[in-house]
Design a protein around this motif. Structure first.
Motif, mmCIF file in Angstrom:
data_model
loop_
_atom_site.group_PDB
_atom_site.id
_atom_site.type_symbol
_atom_site.label_atom_id
_atom_site.label_comp_id
_atom_site.label_asym_id
_atom_site.label_seq_id
_atom_site.Cartn_x
_atom_site.Cartn_y
_atom_site.Cartn_z
ATOM 1 N N LEU A 60 -59.689 -29.588 -3.040
ATOM 2 C CA LEU A 60 -59.998 -28.788 -4.223
ATOM 3 C C LEU A 60 -61.379 -28.166 -4.064
ATOM 4 O O LEU A 60 -62.319 -28.842 -3.633
ATOM 5 N N PRO A 61 -61.534 -26.905 -4.411
ATOM 6 C CA PRO A 61 -62.873 -26.299 -4.359
ATOM 7 C C PRO A 61 -63.751 -26.874 -5.464
ATOM 8 O O PRO A 61 -63.251 -27.368 -6.472
ATOM 9 N N PRO A 62 -65.079 -26.818 -5.297
ATOM 10 C CA PRO A 62 -65.990 -27.407 -6.281
ATOM 11 C C PRO A 62 -66.169 -26.511 -7.505
ATOM 12 O O PRO A 62 -67.269 -25.990 -7.779
ATOM 13 N N LEU A 63 -65.091 -26.306 -8.238
ATOM 14 C CA LEU A 63 -65.152 -25.471 -9.430
ATOM 15 C C LEU A 63 -65.540 -26.307 -10.640
ATOM 16 O O LEU A 63 -65.031 -27.419 -10.831
ATOM 17 N N GLU A 64 -66.421 -25.753 -11.466
ATOM 18 C CA GLU A 64 -66.905 -26.460 -12.640
ATOM 19 C C GLU A 64 -66.528 -25.714 -13.910
ATOM 20 O O GLU A 64 -66.147 -24.541 -13.869
ATOM 21 N N VAL A 65 -66.632 -26.408 -15.025
ATOM 22 C CA VAL A 65 -66.339 -25.788 -16.315
ATOM 23 C C VAL A 65 -67.186 -24.527 -16.483
ATOM 24 O O VAL A 65 -68.393 -24.535 -16.251
ATOM 25 N N MET A 92 -63.597 -15.098 -7.224
ATOM 26 C CA MET A 92 -63.744 -13.851 -7.967
ATOM 27 C C MET A 92 -63.899 -12.636 -7.065
ATOM 28 O O MET A 92 -63.713 -11.512 -7.508
ATOM 29 N N ASP A 93 -64.193 -12.847 -5.784
ATOM 30 C CA ASP A 93 -64.225 -11.712 -4.862
ATOM 31 C C ASP A 93 -62.834 -11.404 -4.302
ATOM 32 O O ASP A 93 -62.681 -10.511 -3.468
ATOM 33 N N GLY A 94 -61.825 -12.165 -4.730
ATOM 34 C CA GLY A 94 -60.457 -11.917 -4.303
ATOM 35 C C GLY A 94 -60.008 -12.733 -3.116
ATOM 36 O O GLY A 94 -58.843 -12.637 -2.702
ATOM 37 N N THR A 95 -60.874 -13.564 -2.554
ATOM 38 C CA THR A 95 -60.513 -14.384 -1.410
ATOM 39 C C THR A 95 -59.719 -15.600 -1.868
ATOM 40 O O THR A 95 -60.217 -16.388 -2.689
ATOM 41 N N PRO A 96 -58.488 -15.785 -1.371
ATOM 42 C CA PRO A 96 -57.706 -16.948 -1.798
ATOM 43 C C PRO A 96 -58.340 -18.257 -1.334
ATOM 44 O O PRO A 96 -58.803 -18.365 -0.193
ATOM 45 N N TYR A 97 -58.374 -19.253 -2.209
ATOM 46 C CA TYR A 97 -58.740 -20.595 -1.791
ATOM 47 C C TYR A 97 -57.595 -21.169 -0.951
ATOM 48 O O TYR A 97 -56.424 -20.862 -1.192
ATOM 49 N N GLN A 98 -57.895 -21.993 0.017
ATOM 50 C CA GLN A 98 -56.876 -22.522 0.908
ATOM 51 C C GLN A 98 -55.852 -23.365 0.142
ATOM 52 O O GLN A 98 -56.195 -24.384 -0.463
#
Length: 378
Positions: free
Chosen positions: A335-340, A305-311
């Protein structure tokens, strides 16, 4: 018109987020280049379709502009813009709307590339008792509509328009520049566009036909033109926001892309290496403009959300309201640790196509959020 402040808690994803600082840098960059080359910039507002964006393109706020629909022309005319080029081939059914704009005091140039269109414009103008300024479209690279530079119809059509006080000049679009990732190729495309335009102008002048407007433009050629002698104006549109296609062409960096779609994580499929979001093709569009580029970005690059692309994290596929987020094939990234409930930002392949999926832009403004409406349709 800027609408009321927005409460962040009231926002429902997906929505379109606009970074005005990046947008302003993009605007200033191209304007400075055009100023250096001494040529008028006539922005194509089909990308923004918002008065709140377009007013920031001009110090006086009134153009000149290029549009791709008559709805855009009517909308911007209502906001005081009176110098408009409608850069899509004219059809007779649209001439009554052109007439209404002309009678309201707005100059609207229409575009054509056939004798049938020219005859329709001349006939309608004579019956209505008005002058409809027309531009003749020239094809400089085989990418779209227009007459090739040695076609004898150029002089024939221009002569008919000239005799009836309707001829305004020529217009072309270097669509081939979208296939030029290296600098030298973009510079060559820009010079070819310019040289073709000047050659056609010279042909018309030899036939005693004045060619007041010599209009060229695409975002890649506008940025990489080194010489614009003989050109009277340059058109470009997507440069205001930039996008992944432009980044893939090295016209901009990922960090220059000013719009993104904010989406919410709605699930995952560990067995497939997927994260699911609520931004499908209805939000991102079906545009796959990077598919033939060196780096295929799927349906968009996924950022924090800060605009930094995930690898190496992209939207790998979509259905109507689902976006499947996955690590790019061949990458060793995780994969980044993104949750619902977590939110991400997705950079678009094609800013024009993605923006058209939304009614407006959510804009951060001094720790508040405002909404800038945009128009769609025709």
């Amino acid at each position: 018109m800027v609408l009321a402040m927005i409460n962040l808690a009231d926002l429902t994803t997906p929505y379109l987020l606009l970074d005005t600082a990046k947008m302003t840098r993009n605007i200033d960059r191209l304007q400075a280049h055009m100023d250096k080359l001494g040529v008028t910039l006539r922005p194509h507002v089909k990308t923004a379709k918002s008065i709140d964006v377009v007013r920031r393109l001009f110090t006086n706020g009134v153009g000149p502009i290029t549009v791709s629909t008559l709805k855009e022309a009517e909308y911007f005319a209502e906001h005081g813009f009176t110098d408009i080029t409608y850069a899509v081939g004219i059809s007779p059914d649209k001439l009554p709307r052109v007439l209404e704009l002309l009678r309201s005091g707005v100059t609207v140039r229409v575009l054509l590339d056939s004798m049938a269109q020219a005859q329709a414009v001349v006939s309608y103008a004579q019956k209505a008792g008005v002058t409809i300024p027309a531009l003749l479209e020239i094809d400089c690279d085989g990418e779209r509509a227009g007459l090739t530079k040695n076609d004898p119809k150029i002089v024939e059509i221009a002569q008919l328009l000239h005799e009836n006080n309707q001829f305004s000049g020529i217009l072309m679009h270097a669509g081939g520049s979208y296939h030029c990732p290296d600098k030298a190729a973009k510079e060559a495309a820009a010079e070819h566009e310019r040289a073709t335009a000047v050659a056609v102008r010279d042909t018309l002048q030899k036939a005693d036909i004045d060619c007041a407007t010599v209009s060229v433009g695409s975002t890649p050629t506008a940025h990489f033109a080194k010489n614009l002698s003989g050109v009277t104006e340059v058109r470009a549109g997507v440069y205001v926001f930039q996008d992944l296609v432009m980044a893939g062409l090295h016209v901009c960096a990922l960090s220059d892309i000013a719009i993104s779609v904010v989406a919410t994580v709605i699930g995952d499929r560990p067995d497939k290496g997927w994260i699911m979001t609520d931004a499908g093709w209805m939000a991102l569009s079906r545009d796959r403009g990077t598919a033939q580029q060196e780096l295929d970005q799927g349906y968009g690059v996924v950022c924090a959300m800060d605009g930094t692309p995930y690898q190496d994290l992209i939207v790998s596929s979509t259905s109507q309201e689902h976006g499947i987020v996955a690590v790019r094939k061949g990458s060793k990234a995780k994969l980044p640790p993104l949750e619902v409930g977590d939110q991400v930002r997705i950079l678009p392949n094609h800013a024009c196509a993605t923006a058209s999926q939304f009614e407006g832009y959510v804009v951060p403004d001094n720790n508040e959020l405002v909404f800038w409406p945009r128009i769609n349709y025709w």
